[in-house]
Structures are given as C-alpha cells and as structure tokens.
Scaffold this motif. Structure first.
Motif, PDB file in Angstrom:
ATOM      1  N   PHE A  11      20.026 -12.769 -21.642  1.00 39.98           N
ATOM      2  CA  PHE A  11      19.918 -12.788 -21.903  1.00 39.98           C
ATOM      3  C   PHE A  11      19.500 -14.310 -22.172  1.00 39.98           C
ATOM      4  CE2 PHE A  11      23.406 -10.852 -24.136  1.00 39.98           C
ATOM      5  CZ  PHE A  11      22.452  -9.621 -24.352  1.00 39.98           C
ATOM      6  N   PRO A 236      26.643  -8.859 -22.174  1.00 41.19           N
ATOM      7  CA  PRO A 236      25.791  -8.346 -22.312  1.00 41.19           C
ATOM      8  C   PRO A 236      25.705  -7.154 -22.866  1.00 41.19           C
ATOM      9  CG  PRO A 236      24.922  -9.252 -20.450  1.00 41.19           C
ATOM     10  CD  PRO A 236      26.693  -9.414 -20.544  1.00 41.19           C
ATOM     11  N   GLU A 240      24.965  -7.182 -27.245  1.00 42.77           N
ATOM     12  CA  GLU A 240      23.717  -5.573 -27.745  1.00 42.77           C
ATOM     13  C   GLU A 240      24.149  -4.609 -28.786  1.00 42.77           C
ATOM     14  OE1 GLU A 240      20.756  -4.712 -24.299  1.00 42.77           O
ATOM     15  OE2 GLU A 240      21.903  -3.883 -24.047  1.00 42.77           O
ATOM     16  N   GLY A 251      19.266 -11.754 -30.955  1.00 46.88           N
ATOM     17  CA  GLY A 251      18.934 -13.605 -30.111  1.00 46.88           C
ATOM     18  C   GLY A 251      20.193 -13.981 -31.177  1.00 46.88           C
ATOM     19  N   VAL A 254      23.614 -13.183 -30.352  1.00 47.55           N
ATOM     20  CA  VAL A 254      23.936 -13.898 -28.998  1.00 47.55           C
ATOM     21  C   VAL A 254      24.314 -15.880 -29.312  1.00 47.55           C
ATOM     22  CG1 VAL A 254      22.640 -14.900 -27.119  1.00 47.55           C
ATOM     23  CG2 VAL A 254      22.453 -12.699 -27.462  1.00 47.55           C
TER      24      VAL A 254
END
Length: 269
Positions: A11, A236, A240, A251, A254
């Motif tokens: 990311f 990650p 997701e 986004g 995160v």
C-alpha cells in the motif's frame, strides 16, 4: 501443478503490526522478516510478551530496530507462573521507552491451562499495573466473555480508555461493551477463514475508528498463505479483508487503522 499464490500487496500508506510474537518465528531469520515487512510498508511492529520466560526476550527484540516495540505481561495460560517477582519485573520495565502496553493479559477458559480463579486474580493484578503506569492493555479473552466484562467493569474509573481485545473471536456482548468503553478490537487472519463468519459479523458491527490490524504471527496465517508460518508481512491481506467485509475503500481502512494504532499505542503528548 499448484496454483500460484498472490503476491503480498504493497500500500502507499504505511501500516502498523499491532500484535505478533517475533520470538516464536522460526522459518526465517529475524533480519529477513523485518526486511520483508519493511518492503510491504509496515512502519512499526509490536511484539508481545506472554510469559515470565519471554519478558526479557521481548525487551531485547524491541531493540532490534528503531521501529520495533514490545509489551510486558503474562498470558492467562501462564497465570500460575505469576509471582511477586514477575510483577516487579513487569512494573520495572513498563516505563522503558520501547514498551508500549501491558499485555498479553486476560482470561482463557477454552484451554483452561491455568486455574480460572488464578487467571482472574492475575488479570486484575496486571490491569492494576496498567492503571498505575497509564499504559494501554492488550487483552486475550476466549470463552470468558462474562468474566472479562465483569473484571473490566471493576477498573472502569481508573483504566486508560486505550486498549484492545486482540484476535477478537468472542460474542457481540463483549464486543459492544469494549466499543462502548472506547476500546479497539484487533482482527487478524481469522477474518479470511471460510468458517469465520462470526468474526466477520463483529467486524461489520465495529466502527472502522475502533479496528486494529494484527497478524498474531506465527499463528493464524491469512488466506492465501494458510499452511505457512505467519509473519508481519502478511498483514496487508488482513487490511484487504476488513475493507471487503465493511464495504469501505481500502485506502480508508489502511489510513484509519493506522491512526487508530497511533492513538492506542503511540499517543502524542
């Protein structure tokens, strides 16, 4: 021929690994694990203490890099090994610059590796350390929702409203209590497991502002790498799945979970 696994996504925004056990990872050298984690934009790693035997190891690991941090605490499985000397060690190092929480503490009635009354007493004693040091707590609760709530209620007026019930697999009652208190819930690779709809239900009810990302490595490796030893660099995939379950832009998940991690473990004065 076996199907090729997806590469680990990277990311643009950094992420924070809020719960792993670096001293338990055996498949790769620590330096390689940290290098790989850095490459997928993990900015900070928190490695978690669980027993008298690894309190010092966690402190040593927290010096492995300037972005590795640790906790001090005794897991409920090890409650019967909790002594005044162990408590003194936790208290002595709670103020170390690289120690960011008291944990992993709590109750586990699923395995019952320690007497339940002893677990409850040790949980209370370590919550008191958190109160005395103004540190957040990292809580483990399994098949002990009612007692976890009851004991936390004893400390409502003195405990920092910063903390997490990690690897959350409990029911909605404990989830709602923790959320009402302003705490976070930690989610890991379990969210990707086919049969974990109960956990995904809790993800759905949890505001994104109160979710933390973790791996609990070396355990609970997320899909598509189940069967391998878990490691922080698989984080990650958890992000997701949270985005998918909550139907939010990746986004946003995160960046918000990053801010949540800072708020809990790295608050600005």
């Amino acid at each position: 021929m076996s199907k090729k696994r997806r590469e680990i996504p990277v990311f643009d925004h950094p992420i924070i690994e809020t719960h792993c056990h670096l001293d338990y990872l055996k498949d790769q050298p620590l330096a390689d694990i940290l290098e790989h984690s850095r490459k997928v934009n993990i900015e900070k790693v928190i490695t978690i203490a669980v027993s008298p035997d690894n309190l010092a190891a966690v402190r040593e690991l927290s010096q492995a890099a300037d972005w590795v941090y640790g906790t001090q605490g005794i897991h409920p499985h090890e409650a019967e090994s909790y002594t005044d000397a162990v408590e003194a060690e936790i208290r002595q190092h709670a103020g170390d610059s690289k120690i960011v929480a008291i944990g992993e503490i709590g109750l586990d009635y699923y395995y019952d590796n320690a007497d339940r009354e002893v677990q409850r007493e040790v949980f209370r004693r370590q919550l008191q350390i958190a109160c005395d040091t103004n540190l957040p707590v990292v809580i483990h609760s399994r098949d002990a929702d009612d007692d976890t709530i009851a004991i936390l209620k004893e400390f409502e007026n003195t405990l920092e409203r910063r903390g997490v019930i990690h690897s959350f697999t409990s029911g909605p009652g404990l989830a709602q209590y923790a959320l009402d208190q302003g705490w976070c819930l930690g989610f890991n690779g379990i969210t990707t497991f086919n049969k974990a709809e109960n956990v995904r239900d809790i993800v759905r009810m949890t505001p994104i502002e109160q979710i933390l990302l973790e791996t609990d490595a070396p355990f609970l490796t997320p899909v598509p790498y189940r069967g391998r030893e878990n490691a922080p660099f698989y984080l990650p995939f958890v992000a997701e799945k949270i985005a998918e379950v909550k139907e939010l832009p990746l986004g946003q998940v995160v960046s918000q979970t990053y801010q949540n991690s800072l708020r809990v473990f790295f608050p600005q004065p």
